[in-house]
Design a protein around this motif. Structure first.
Motif, PDB file in Angstrom:
ATOM      1  N   TYR A  59      18.469 -82.509 -10.069  1.00  0.00           N
ATOM      2  CA  TYR A  59      18.415 -82.155  -8.649  1.00  0.00           C
ATOM      3  C   TYR A  59      17.991 -80.697  -8.485  1.00  0.00           C
ATOM      4  N   ILE A 548      15.798 -84.114   0.996  1.00  0.00           N
ATOM      5  CA  ILE A 548      15.153 -84.976   0.004  1.00  0.00           C
ATOM      6  C   ILE A 548      13.645 -84.823   0.189  1.00  0.00           C
ATOM      7  N   ILE A 652      24.419 -89.778  -1.807  1.00  0.00           N
ATOM      8  CA  ILE A 652      23.506 -89.638  -2.949  1.00  0.00           C
ATOM      9  C   ILE A 652      23.212 -90.998  -3.581  1.00  0.00           C
ATOM     10  N   ILE A 745      15.657 -86.121  -4.879  1.00  0.00           N
ATOM     11  CA  ILE A 745      16.903 -85.516  -4.403  1.00  0.00           C
ATOM     12  C   ILE A 745      16.993 -84.119  -4.972  1.00  0.00           C
ATOM     13  N   GLY A 746      17.373 -83.198  -4.097  1.00  0.00           N
ATOM     14  CA  GLY A 746      17.638 -81.969  -4.762  1.00  0.00           C
ATOM     15  C   GLY A 746      17.954 -80.746  -4.003  1.00  0.00           C
ATOM     16  N   GLY A 751      22.878 -81.261  -1.845  1.00  0.00           N
ATOM     17  CA  GLY A 751      22.236 -81.547  -3.127  1.00  0.00           C
ATOM     18  C   GLY A 751      22.813 -80.685  -4.237  1.00  0.00           C
ATOM     19  N   ALA A 755      24.936 -82.088  -7.510  1.00  0.00           N
ATOM     20  CA  ALA A 755      24.618 -81.741  -8.900  1.00  0.00           C
ATOM     21  C   ALA A 755      25.824 -81.109  -9.591  1.00  0.00           C
TER      22      ALA A 755
END
Length: 922
Positions: A59, A548, A652, A745-746, A751, A755
């Motif tokens: 991510y 996203i 998520i 995703i990240g 996000g 992670a």
């Protein structure tokens, strides 16, 4: 060749107790302490956003790849809320415009990603005769007239800002901005604490403070004149004013600007009435940077708790040892260990992370624990008739090996938390390890040396007082030694196993991540968490946002095939539990197409014709943040109801499932494409993105090192990097087959949290296992006995499970701030078990005494110090429960439990297991 404890002592003892080496040792310790004190006073807070995130997580690779184009995750929201009426009036809009300008020019703010209805990147689109018209929500020729207020109201509706940048009831408005990680000119890290203070002062203070503070020069400093105002603020300068620096700038006649810093000592403060004070407008500020600022502001309170711990420990030691001089010695060595810790941190280039405030307490606690054992044994030797030197030597021989084993176990345990690939945790690991190395020196060298010089002026009085204290506790020690009797031992072990079984199942309810609304670092009734609640109740967006990135070929924002996939993804995510609102490129497309069709609801869709899409989308510029320059990446914004672990996990998981199902549907519709081809194409795109990231980081590093722009452009690494980028671009351009949109995703703080939660969850077990592995190796190496291993480690293991269950019951989430507590407390708890077992097995195995008698003597000599230390340390952190920082309260609660439980485990459970595992030699 086998090295024994006697061999180790034979090598080290002369270095400390030799006639000449002892003086050299004292001199060296004084010199090193003075040097490290000089380093310690230079240490500064080190709040770095990137240190709180796992940069190697997939991510976060996406986050870094698109950070320059779409901003990062360090978002700040500032809400101006009117107590009654709507925002369309001169007073409120003037305040909003002024606040927007103030935020924009705060050093460290990303101006390109600052939005309010007054910024040029917030626009509307409407259909007019002859086509489309787009414009700023607040026109450039804004003036406070009734007609203009009506126009702004109309434009807000056209742009769809109600619930977003304007509150749902239109009584307030937002300024949304982001904080840059590095200064783009110098490459240096942004001072997040200063940004938080600037926002608090220049926005909230402007409307909430009745007083304005002007800082005037006491004496002329050309081109600045005496009595000239060089700075102003809306918050009181406070007692640290003389130590602060204030930046001043002045425009010279030739239109050039000069900037200069003035210390508070050069300025006098004048209080005037604040003309902008407006009690009808409430300001609310939220975001990671503001959290860091609030946590740092509480550092004074943290220092107060540290001082209370020191004073309380000193009084307790004075009472326990019956001598102020003896009480000051272990405490003094512990404070020296903390000084060494800070000095070594600065020497190795570290700062103080606001979330690592517990580490100095742990260093103080561990050092005090070992110091009490040392002084307690020394005092027993003195009342036995030995002088200070001989008592110190005997104590050294008695405690050096078990104490060193315990401290090395601490170091190794603290080192294992560096397995978690998060910068702040690794810094905490380094912090704790350096602190433990300092404790080894101060407790195993400094303490023995000083005790060798220490004498007792009235030995008879000291002996009688000490013996009276020992005898007063004899009845308790004889009673407590009953835990070694078989029926009592069986009962204790059975009860502990029952509690362990219950805790084993309860711990499954523990939450990975945050367990409450707001931020868990601050108390629920803090100003920050009240601001969170206010913004959440008035807007459909908040600081909890998941971005996203929809990735596809360049120029595909006019292809229905691409936009239809994006639109479907947004629709499904918008209807996911936990998502309050969503927007993206197709949201603007739908709005524009509907406006083109006289607002007919039937046309609130994505048009299929590419020519129509070109016409509709031409007004959506890159500065809207909805697409990059070549339309190969389009961020989709999903605002979540909160950042609780359960909400994040559900959102998520849904996004991952939708991305997979979208790809499967695409391959069925377009059989020309296949997963292998598209995976290769995606890898090429990701690699290109990472090359850009590497170039940006290298450029920032060179700037931070003072390299000129021309030299940077000529740097071979930069030149080769850009050549590789062009090569990758050409390869990607050759990949012409259509592939499904990849929803990466990240970014956004959700996000980042997702992670972080995944990393913490995946690394928790390895960290704990490595801690225990180190303990097992050291215990087996030292005692060469499985009985020793079981007696020391079983209570430790039980306490770890009990702590997990306690976190589940109290709703304390396992996250960056709490994971180290569990690991570090295990390392501290092993001290108790080693000291108890070492003396007990010596009396049973070497001296051949019955177990109960041996344990009574163990309690009289070492056990009482373990009990005192456990109670003292638990009492020291008990004060944390009254802290204004919620995460400090949570850590305090966990540490109180673990200090107490580990002490009880060593004093009660370890001897109970000895009943069945420890056997006298015939």
């Amino acid at each position: 060749m086998r090295v024994t404890a006697k061999d180790v002592l034979r090598w080290i003892e002369p270095l400390i107790y030799g006639r000449h080496s002892r003086r050299a040792c004292v001199a060296l310790l004084l010199i090193v302490t003075a040097g490290l004190l000089g380093q310690a006073v230079q240490i500064r807070p080190d709040a770095d956003f990137e240190k709180t995130i796992p940069l190697d997580h997939p991510y976060m690779q996406v986050f870094r790849q698109y950070q320059a184009e779409f901003g990062g995750a360090n978002t700040v929201l500032i809400s101006l809320q009117q107590d009654k009426g709507d925002i369309y009036n001169e007073q409120f809009l003037t305040a909003l415009k002024q606040a927007t300008e103030e935020v924009t020019f705060v050093h460290g703010i990303d101006r390109a990603h600052t939005s309010s209805i007054f910024t040029r990147n917030v626009r509307f689109i409407e259909v007019v005769d002859g086509g489309f018209a787009a414009g700023d929500v607040v026109p450039a020729n804004y003036s406070p007239t009734p007609e203009m207020f009506g126009l702004v109201r109309s434009n807000v509706g056209k742009a769809g800002l109600v619930g977003n940048l304007v509150s749902r009831d239109q009584s307030g408005a937002l300024i949304a901005t982001e904080v840059v990680e590095n200064d783009p000119l110098t490459g240096k890290k942004t001072d997040l604490v200063q940004v938080a203070h600037d926002l608090e002062d220049r926005v909230r203070g402007r409307y909430a403070s009745q007083t304005k503070y002007l800082y005037r020069l006491k004496a002329a400093a050309p081109p600045f004149e005496a009595n000239e105002v060089v700075a102003e603020s809306f918050s009181a300068p406070g007692w640290l004013h003389s130590f602060k620096h204030y930046a001043a700038s002045k425009t010279l006649p030739d239109e050039s600007q000069i900037q200069r810093d003035f210390s508070g000592r050069e300025l006098k403060v004048e209080q005037v009435k604040n003309p902008d004070y407006n009690p009808a407008i409430a300001v609310h500020i939220i975001g990671f940077t503001k959290v860091i600022g609030d946590v740092s502001d509480a550092s004074l309170q943290v220092m107060m708790f540290f001082a209370l711990t020191v004073i309380g420990t000193m009084l307790a030691l004075w009472w326990y040892l019956g001598s102020l001089r003896l009480a000051l010695l272990p405490l003094g060595c512990s404070l020296v260990a903390v000084i060494w810790e800070f000095g070594l941190l600065h020497l190795f280039g570290y700062g103080i992370d606001p979330f690592a405030i517990m580490v100095p307490f742990l260093v103080l606690a561990v050092s005090t624990s070992h110091g009490v054992q040392y002084v307690n044994t020394w005092a027993d030797q003195v009342i036995g008739g030995q002088n200070g030197f001989d008592a110190s030597l005997a104590t050294f021989r008695r405690l050096f090996i078990p104490g060193s084993i315990a401290l090395l176990t601490n170091v190794a345990g603290f080192l294992t938390i560096s397995l978690v690939p998060i910068g702040s945790i690794r810094d905490m690991s380094a912090n704790a390890c350096l602190g433990m190395l300092a404790v080894i020196v101060t407790n195993k060298i400094m303490m023995p040396v000083w005790l060798s010089y220490l004498g007792v002026t009235n030995v008879d009085a000291f002996r009688s007082k000490r013996i009276a204290r020992i005898n007063a506790g004899d009845k308790y020690w004889r009673f407590l030694s009953g835990v070694t009797e078989k029926p009592v031992a069986i009962t204790l072990i059975t009860l502990s196993l029952i509690v362990l079984s219950v805790s084993w199942f309860v711990q499954d309810r523990r939450i990975i991540g945050d367990a409450q609304l707001g931020v868990p670092e601050l108390r629920p009734d803090s100003v920050y968490n009240k601001d969170v609640a206010d913004i959440a109740s008035n807007y459909s967006i908040g600081a909890d946002i998941l971005k996203i990135i929809a990735e596809d070929d360049a120029g595909n924002c006019v292809q229905y095939r691409t936009l239809e996939q994006i639109d479907q993804f947004i629709w499904h995510m918008r209807n996911t539990e936990g998502v309050t609102s969503a927007r993206g490129f197709t949201s603007a497309t739908r709005q524009a197409y509907q406006g083109m069709s006289e607002m007919n609801p039937k046309f609130g869709v994505v048009p299929r014709n590419s020519n129509v899409l070109v016409l509709v989308n031409r007004g959506i510029a890159t500065n809207t943040g909805l697409l990059n320059f070549d339309c190969s990446a389009m961020p989709l914004f999903f605002f979540t109801a909160n950042h609780k672990a359960g909400t994040i996990e559900h959102v998520i998981d849904t996004a991952k499932r939708l991305n997979q199902s979208n790809a499967e549907d695409f391959y069925k519709t377009y059989p020309d494409s296949n997963p292998a081809y598209c995976a290769e194409k995606k890898a090429l795109r990701d690699g290109l993105g990472q090359r850009h990231v590497q170039q940006d980081h290298l450029t920032a590093k060179l700037r931070a090192d003072g390299v000129s722009e021309d030299a940077i452009a000529a740097d071979k690494r930069i030149v080769d990097g850009f050549a590789a980028i062009e090569t990758d671009k050409a390869k990607l351009a050759d990949q012409t087959k259509a592939c499904p949109v990849n929803f990466a995703i990240g970014t956004g703080n959700v996000g980042v949290m997702a992670a972080t939660n995944e990393v913490v969850e995946s690394k928790e077990l390895p960290v704990i296992l490595w801690v225990y592995a180190v303990i097992i190796v050291l215990v087996l190496t030292s005692y060469r006995s499985f009985a020793a291993l079981l007696v020391i480690c079983i209570p430790l293991f039980m306490v770890s499970i009990f702590a997990n269950a306690l976190m589940a019951v109290l709703g304390i989430g396992l996250k960056v701030a709490t994971l180290p507590v569990v690991a570090l407390a295990v390392g501290i708890g092993v001290d108790y078990g080693i000291y108890i077992y070492d003396l007990l097995q010596d009396k049973v195995l070497r001296e051949g005494k019955p177990l109960r008698e041996a344990y009574t003597e163990t309690l009289r000599q070492t056990g009482k110090a373990v009990i005192f230390t456990g109670i003292c340390l638990a009492g020291g952190v008990f004060a944390w429960l009254f802290s204004g920082l919620q995460f400090q309260r949570d850590m305090g609660l966990l540490l109180v439990f673990m200090f107490t439980a580990n002490m009880l485990g060593a004093v009660l459970l370890s001897p109970a297991y000895c009943r069945f595992l420890l056997r006298r030699k015939s």
